[in-house]
Design a protein around this motif. Structure first.
Motif, PDB file in Angstrom:
ATOM      1  N   PRO A 169       0.796  -1.233   0.000  1.00 56.66           N
ATOM      2  CA  PRO A 169       0.000   0.000   0.000  1.00 56.66           C
ATOM      3  C   PRO A 169       0.826   1.280   0.000  1.00 56.66           C
ATOM      4  O   PRO A 169       0.288   2.348  -0.287  1.00 56.66           O
ATOM      5  N   THR A 170       2.119   1.193   0.284  1.00 62.89           N
ATOM      6  CA  THR A 170       2.949   2.397   0.199  1.00 62.89           C
ATOM      7  C   THR A 170       3.388   2.667  -1.244  1.00 62.89           C
ATOM      8  O   THR A 170       3.906   3.740  -1.543  1.00 62.89           O
ATOM      9  N   ARG A 171       3.197   1.676  -2.138  1.00 67.39           N
ATOM     10  CA  ARG A 171       3.573   1.858  -3.544  1.00 67.39           C
ATOM     11  C   ARG A 171       2.371   1.774  -4.478  1.00 67.39           C
ATOM     12  O   ARG A 171       2.330   2.449  -5.501  1.00 67.39           O
ATOM     13  N   VAL A 172       1.405   0.919  -4.151  1.00 66.77           N
ATOM     14  CA  VAL A 172       0.227   0.728  -5.003  1.00 66.77           C
ATOM     15  C   VAL A 172      -0.935   1.516  -4.413  1.00 66.77           C
ATOM     16  O   VAL A 172      -1.361   1.273  -3.287  1.00 66.77           O
ATOM     17  N   LEU A 173      -1.445   2.471  -5.181  1.00 69.09           N
ATOM     18  CA  LEU A 173      -2.535   3.336  -4.711  1.00 69.09           C
ATOM     19  C   LEU A 173      -3.886   2.660  -4.817  1.00 69.09           C
ATOM     20  O   LEU A 173      -4.764   2.853  -3.968  1.00 69.09           O
ATOM     21  N   ALA A 174      -4.083   1.903  -5.901  1.00 67.94           N
ATOM     22  CA  ALA A 174      -5.379   1.281  -6.177  1.00 67.94           C
ATOM     23  C   ALA A 174      -5.153   0.194  -7.220  1.00 67.94           C
ATOM     24  O   ALA A 174      -4.077   0.100  -7.825  1.00 67.94           O
ATOM     25  N   VAL A 175      -6.188  -0.619  -7.433  1.00 73.54           N
ATOM     26  CA  VAL A 175      -6.110  -1.712  -8.404  1.00 73.54           C
ATOM     27  C   VAL A 175      -7.325  -1.640  -9.320  1.00 73.54           C
ATOM     28  O   VAL A 175      -8.455  -1.463  -8.847  1.00 73.54           O
ATOM     29  N   VAL A 176      -7.100  -1.777 -10.620  1.00 79.69           N
ATOM     30  CA  VAL A 176      -8.185  -1.841 -11.607  1.00 79.69           C
ATOM     31  C   VAL A 176      -7.918  -3.036 -12.509  1.00 79.69           C
ATOM     32  O   VAL A 176      -6.826  -3.162 -13.073  1.00 79.69           O
ATOM     33  N   THR A 177      -8.902  -3.917 -12.659  1.00 78.67           N
ATOM     34  CA  THR A 177      -8.742  -5.075 -13.539  1.00 78.67           C
ATOM     35  C   THR A 177      -9.886  -5.132 -14.541  1.00 78.67           C
ATOM     36  O   THR A 177     -11.002  -4.696 -14.266  1.00 78.67           O
ATOM     37  N   SER A 178      -9.588  -5.688 -15.721  1.00 83.49           N
ATOM     38  CA  SER A 178     -10.634  -5.847 -16.728  1.00 83.49           C
ATOM     39  C   SER A 178     -11.460  -7.099 -16.471  1.00 83.49           C
ATOM     40  O   SER A 178     -12.596  -7.203 -16.927  1.00 83.49           O
ATOM     41  N   ALA A 179     -10.910  -8.038 -15.732  1.00 79.45           N
ATOM     42  CA  ALA A 179     -11.618  -9.271 -15.391  1.00 79.45           C
ATOM     43  C   ALA A 179     -11.908  -9.263 -13.886  1.00 79.45           C
ATOM     44  O   ALA A 179     -11.846  -8.233 -13.232  1.00 79.45           O
ATOM     45  N   GLY A 180     -12.229 -10.446 -13.340  1.00 79.91           N
ATOM     46  CA  GLY A 180     -12.433 -10.561 -11.900  1.00 79.91           C
ATOM     47  C   GLY A 180     -13.868 -10.323 -11.477  1.00 79.91           C
ATOM     48  O   GLY A 180     -14.750 -10.033 -12.284  1.00 79.91           O
ATOM     49  N   SER A 181     -14.101 -10.454 -10.184  1.00 72.60           N
ATOM     50  CA  SER A 181     -15.423 -10.271  -9.595  1.00 72.60           C
ATOM     51  C   SER A 181     -15.253  -9.805  -8.163  1.00 72.60           C
ATOM     52  O   SER A 181     -14.140  -9.748  -7.643  1.00 72.60           O
ATOM     53  N   PHE A 182     -16.365  -9.498  -7.524  1.00 71.65           N
ATOM     54  CA  PHE A 182     -16.316  -9.031  -6.137  1.00 71.65           C
ATOM     55  C   PHE A 182     -15.698 -10.077  -5.218  1.00 71.65           C
ATOM     56  O   PHE A 182     -15.125  -9.741  -4.180  1.00 71.65           O
ATOM     57  N   VAL A 183     -15.818 -11.359  -5.585  1.00 67.75           N
ATOM     58  CA  VAL A 183     -15.311 -12.426  -4.717  1.00 67.75           C
ATOM     59  C   VAL A 183     -14.019 -13.039  -5.252  1.00 67.75           C
ATOM     60  O   VAL A 183     -13.576 -14.067  -4.749  1.00 67.75           O
ATOM     61  N   SER A 184     -13.416 -12.440  -6.284  1.00 60.51           N
ATOM     62  CA  SER A 184     -12.142 -12.953  -6.774  1.00 60.51           C
ATOM     63  C   SER A 184     -11.058 -12.725  -5.727  1.00 60.51           C
ATOM     64  O   SER A 184     -11.181 -11.872  -4.850  1.00 60.51           O
ATOM     65  N   THR A 197     -10.422  -0.632  -5.162  1.00 60.41           N
ATOM     66  CA  THR A 197     -10.316  -1.612  -6.239  1.00 60.41           C
ATOM     67  C   THR A 197     -11.582  -1.640  -7.076  1.00 60.41           C
ATOM     68  O   THR A 197     -12.686  -1.645  -6.538  1.00 60.41           O
ATOM     69  N   VAL A 198     -11.395  -1.659  -8.393  1.00 59.96           N
ATOM     70  CA  VAL A 198     -12.494  -1.840  -9.340  1.00 59.96           C
ATOM     71  C   VAL A 198     -12.144  -3.035 -10.214  1.00 59.96           C
ATOM     72  O   VAL A 198     -11.059  -3.082 -10.803  1.00 59.96           O
ATOM     73  N   VAL A 199     -13.050  -4.007 -10.291  1.00 56.00           N
ATOM     74  CA  VAL A 199     -12.836  -5.187 -11.122  1.00 56.00           C
ATOM     75  C   VAL A 199     -13.877  -5.207 -12.235  1.00 56.00           C
ATOM     76  O   VAL A 199     -14.821  -4.419 -12.237  1.00 56.00           O
ATOM     77  N   ALA A 200     -13.710  -6.128 -13.198  1.00 51.83           N
ATOM     78  CA  ALA A 200     -14.640  -6.264 -14.326  1.00 51.83           C
ATOM     79  C   ALA A 200     -14.855  -4.928 -15.027  1.00 51.83           C
ATOM     80  O   ALA A 200     -15.969  -4.574 -15.392  1.00 51.83           O
ATOM     81  N   CYS A 201     -13.772  -4.185 -15.233  1.00 49.59           N
ATOM     82  CA  CYS A 201     -13.861  -2.845 -15.801  1.00 49.59           C
ATOM     83  C   CYS A 201     -13.835  -2.860 -17.328  1.00 49.59           C
ATOM     84  O   CYS A 201     -13.940  -1.808 -17.962  1.00 49.59           O
ATOM     85  N   GLY A 202     -13.690  -4.019 -17.934  1.00 53.74           N
ATOM     86  CA  GLY A 202     -13.738  -4.090 -19.385  1.00 53.74           C
ATOM     87  C   GLY A 202     -12.401  -3.820 -20.040  1.00 53.74           C
ATOM     88  O   GLY A 202     -11.470  -3.299 -19.435  1.00 53.74           O
ATOM     89  N   GLY A 203     -12.326  -4.191 -21.321  1.00 52.68           N
ATOM     90  CA  GLY A 203     -11.058  -4.110 -22.039  1.00 52.68           C
ATOM     91  C   GLY A 203     -10.532  -2.712 -22.236  1.00 52.68           C
ATOM     92  O   GLY A 203      -9.328  -2.520 -22.425  1.00 52.68           O
ATOM     93  N   ALA A 204     -11.413  -1.712 -22.217  1.00 55.51           N
ATOM     94  CA  ALA A 204     -10.959  -0.334 -22.475  1.00 55.51           C
ATOM     95  C   ALA A 204      -9.899   0.114 -21.482  1.00 55.51           C
ATOM     96  O   ALA A 204      -8.998   0.888 -21.823  1.00 55.51           O
ATOM     97  N   VAL A 205      -9.985  -0.386 -20.255  1.00 51.26           N
ATOM     98  CA  VAL A 205      -9.027   0.064 -19.246  1.00 51.26           C
ATOM     99  C   VAL A 205      -7.613  -0.391 -19.595  1.00 51.26           C
ATOM    100  O   VAL A 205      -6.630   0.241 -19.212  1.00 51.26           O
ATOM    101  N   LEU A 206      -7.491  -1.478 -20.359  1.00 50.25           N
ATOM    102  CA  LEU A 206      -6.171  -1.984 -20.723  1.00 50.25           C
ATOM    103  C   LEU A 206      -5.513  -1.124 -21.796  1.00 50.25           C
ATOM    104  O   LEU A 206      -4.326  -1.285 -22.092  1.00 50.25           O
ATOM    105  N   GLU A 207      -6.271  -0.227 -22.402  1.00 49.73           N
ATOM    106  CA  GLU A 207      -5.725   0.666 -23.417  1.00 49.73           C
ATOM    107  C   GLU A 207      -5.188   1.964 -22.823  1.00 49.73           C
ATOM    108  O   GLU A 207      -4.649   2.810 -23.545  1.00 49.73           O
TER     109      GLU A 207
END
Length: 543
Positions: A169-184, A197-207
Motif C-alpha cells: 500500500p505504500t507503492r500501489v494506490l489502487a487496483v483496476v482489472t478488466s476481469a475478476g469479480s467481487f469475490v475474486s 479496487t475496481v474489477v470487471a472494468c472491461g477491455g478499455a481500461v487496458l488501453e
C-alpha cells in the motif's frame, strides 16, 4: 471531466494517481513434435517443484492469515495429482510440456466457469498456475509488478494471488482489472490491504497508456481517465491513524451528534494501526472459506479471541458465516441450486447444517467471555421476523446477550419495526440490499448503474430501517462499502443511521466529512437525495 469507465466496486475508497499496466504473461510458442516424452515430463516436474516452492515461500512471507491460506491452497493446486496425471497423458499423445499444460488446465478452467459462483471466480487462479508453469518450462520469467519509482495505480487483466500478496500500500494506490469479480482473490486481497479496487472494468481500461492519470472509486466502480500525470506523487498519503492518535476521536457532526465510525474486517491482522471506535462487521466466513472441513471450535475461538483482544473495551459486531451464492463453502457442496443468490445462503444454511451455526455461536461466546471487548452477534440474510427471533434465541442460549440482524433483503427493510421487537439492533448491508431491491446481480458490470448506492429507492429502504430504530431507541447501522463515501455518509447520518462501518482506511475521511456538517444539514442532504429522480440527481442535490 475525463473518460468514464465502469466496473464493479470491489474495495471502497477513492484515489487519483498514474496508471501502470502489469505486463501479459509469456505466450506459447508454436507447437512442435515430441521427441522424448520422458524429457517433457521432467520439464513439467521441474516446473511444478519450482512454482510450488515459490508460492509456498510467498505464503510464509504473507502478512496476514487470509493471504497465506489463499496461497497455500494455490500451492497445493500446482501439485494436484489429477492435473499432473492428465498432463502426462497429453504428453503421451504428442503435446510438448507447455502445450500439454495449457490444454489440460483449459479443460479444468471451462469446468469452473460452467459451475459459476465462487468456483468461476477461481478460474483466474488456475490461469495463474498455467502461466507460471509454462513460463518455467520455457525458461522465461513471469512479469513482475511495475516499478515506476513512485506510487501508482495498478492496471491488469487480473492480479494473481501470488502477485496480490506482494501489493504494498505504500507503492500501489489502487487496483483496476478488466476481469475478476467481487469475490475474486484480487478483490479479497486488495480489501485486506485497504486498496480501492475496481474489477470487471472491461477491455478499455487496458488501453490506458502508462503514466496516464486515473481516478479510481472503489465504492461506485467508476474509473475516470484523465491526462498524463505532470508530476507523479512521491508518497502515498496516510490512510489510517495509529491507536491513541488524535484521529481516534469519535465520529460526530459539527454540532456534536455522535455517529459511530467502525471497521469492516475479516481477521485481526486488518486491525493493525486502525483508528476505529470498534468493529461494525467482522466477516467470519473468511475463516471458513478455504477449509475443506469446517474449522474446529478451537481454531474458531483463537481467531475470534485475536480480534477481541485488539478491540478490548470497544464494540465488535460479529457476523455469523455468510455462505452460499457467490461465497460457497467447500464443505457445503451438497446441492446444486438453479439460482444460488435466491437459495440457501447466509442464515438459511442453518436449515440444513444447524450444527455449524451452533458450534460457531458457542466459540464466539467462549472467546467473548475471555475478553474485555463488547461483543455482539448478527446474522446475514435475515428475511422474516420468525428467522430473527429463532436466531436471537440461539444466541442467548449460547450466552450472547446482544443480538442483531442484517438487512439485506427488502422484506426485512419493510418489516424493520417488527424485527426490532425481537433483536437489539439492525445493520444494513447496502451491497446485497441493492442486489435484491433492483434484481441486479452484484457481480455484473453491465448492471452497475442499478447497484449505485445513491439510488433513491435504496435510500428509502435505509430510511425505513433508521426510522424504525429511532422509534424504539435502538441502533441501526450501515456496514456496506457505500458507507466509505464521504458525501453518502452525510446522507446516511441525515436518514438517522447511528453507525457507519467501512474499510479501515476510509474512516479518517468520513470523520472529517461528518465534522463539517451539522445534523440539520445532514437531514436536508438526506431529504434532497430521497427526492431526487436518479442517482446522478441525488449526488448533485447533496453537492
Amino acid at each position: 471531466m475525463g473518460e468514464q469507465l465502469r466496473g464493479i466496486g470491489a474495495s471502497g475508497g477513492s484515489v487519483t494517481g498514474p496508471a501502470y499496466r502489469l505486463a501479459d504473461p509469456p505466450r506459447l510458442p508454436p507447437p512442435g513434435p515430441v521427441t522424448d516424452a520422458a524429457a517433457e515430463r521432467a520439464r513439467v516436474a521441474d516446473a511444478v517443484a519450482a512454482v510450488r516452492a515459490d508460492i509456498e515461500s510467498r505464503a510464509v512471507r504473507a502478512g496476514d492469515p487470509t493471504t497465506a491460506e489463499i496461497l497455500r491452497v494455490q500451492a497445493a493446486l500446482v501439485a494436484d495429482r489429477t492435473l499432473l496425471d492428465e498432463i502426462a497423458v497429453a504428453i503421451g499423445e504428442g503435446h510438448q510440456a507447455p502445450h500439454a499444460i495449457s490444454a489440460v488446465l483449459a479443460s479444468h478452467r471451462s469446468a469452473l466457469i460452467d459451475a459459476g459462483g465462487l468456483l468461476a471466480a477461481r478460474a483466474a487462479d488456475l490461469d495463474d498456475v498455467r502461466d507460471r508453469l509454462i513460463a518455467h518450462c520455457l525458461g522465461v520469467p513471469m512479469p513482475t509488478l511495475p516499478q515506476p519509482g513512485h506510487p501508482f495505480v495498478l492496471v491488469a487483466v487480473d492480479v494473481s494471488p501470488a502477485d496480490a500478496a506482494l501489493l504494498d500500500p505504500t507503492r500501489v494506490l489502487a487496483v483496476v482489472t478488466s476481469a475478476g469479480s467481487f469475490v475474486s482473490h484480487t478483490a479479497i486481497l486488495a480489501r485486506a490491504r485497504g486498496l480501492p479496487t475496481v474489477v470487471a472494468c472491461g477491455g478499455a481500461v487496458l488501453e490506458v497508456a502508462d503514466g496516464t492519470t486515473v481516478t479510481v472509486d472503489g465504492t461506485t466502480g467508476r474509473v475516470t481517465v484523465g491526462e498524463a500525470a505532470a508530476e507523479p506523487p512521491s508518497a502515498v498519503p496516510p490512510v489510517v491513524a495509529a491507536k491513541g492518535a488524535p484521529g481516534c476521536d469519535p465520529g460526530r457532526t459539527r454540532d456534536g451528534q455522535p455517529i459511530a465510525l467502525l471497521a469492516n474486517i475479516g481477521s485481526a491482522d486488518e486491525l493493525t494501526g486502525v483508528a476505529a471506535e470498534g468493529v461494525g462487521l467482522f466477516r467470519t466466513e473468511m475463516l471458513f472459506q478455504h477449509h475443506t472441513v469446517a474449522p474446529s471450535p478451537e481454531e474458531q475461538i483463537a481467531a475470534y479471541s485475536a480480534v477481541f483482544r485488539e478491540m478490548s473495551g470497544r464494540p465488535v459486531i460479529v457476523r455469523t458465516f455468510d455462505a452460499g451464492s457467490d461465497k460457497p463453502l467447500p464443505f457445503l457442496r451438497d446441492n446444486q441450486e438453479p439460482n444460488p443468490a435466491l437459495g440457501i445462503r447466509g442464515l438459511r444454511v442453518a436449515r440444513r447444517r444447524s450444527d455449524i451455526l451452533s458450534t460457531q455461536l458457542a466459540a464466539i461466546a467462549v472467546a467473548a467471555r475471555e475478553s474485555e471487548a463488547k461483543v455482539s452477534v448478527m446474522a446475514p440474510m435475515v428475511t422474516t421476523v420468525a428467522e430473527a427471533a429463532s436466531f436471537a434465541a440461539l444466541c442467548r442460549d449460547a450466552g450472547l446477550a446482544t443480538v442483531g440482524a442484517m438487512v439485506e433483503v427488502p422484506a426485512a427493510a419493510v418489516r424493520a419495526a417488527e424485527l426490532l421487537q425481537v433483536v437489539d439492533f439492525l445493520s444494513v448491508g447496502t451491497n446485497d440490499l441493492s442486489q435484491y431491491a433492483f434484481a441486479a446481480d452484484r457481480r455484473s458490470g453491465e448492471l452497475a448503474d442499478l447497484l449505485d448506492p445513491w439510488q433513491p429507492a435504496l435510500l428509502s429502504l435505509v430510511a425505513l430501517c433508521a426510522a424504525a430504530g429511532a422509534a424504539v431507541g435502538r441502533p441501526v447501522g450501515v456496514c456496506g462499502e457505500a458507507a466509505a463515501d464521504p458525501a453518502f455518509a452525510v446522507v446516511l447520518a441525515g436518514l438517522g443511521v447511528t453507525s457507519l462501518s467501512m474499510a479501515p482506511r476510509a474512516i479518517a475521511d468520513i470523520r472529517a466529512a461528518l465534522a463539517e456538517r451539522s445534523m440539520d444539514e445532514c437531514r436536508r442532504a438526506a431529504q434532497a437525495a430521497l427526492a431526487a429522480g436518479d442517482p446522478a440527481a441525488a449526488r448533485a442535490a447533496v453537492g
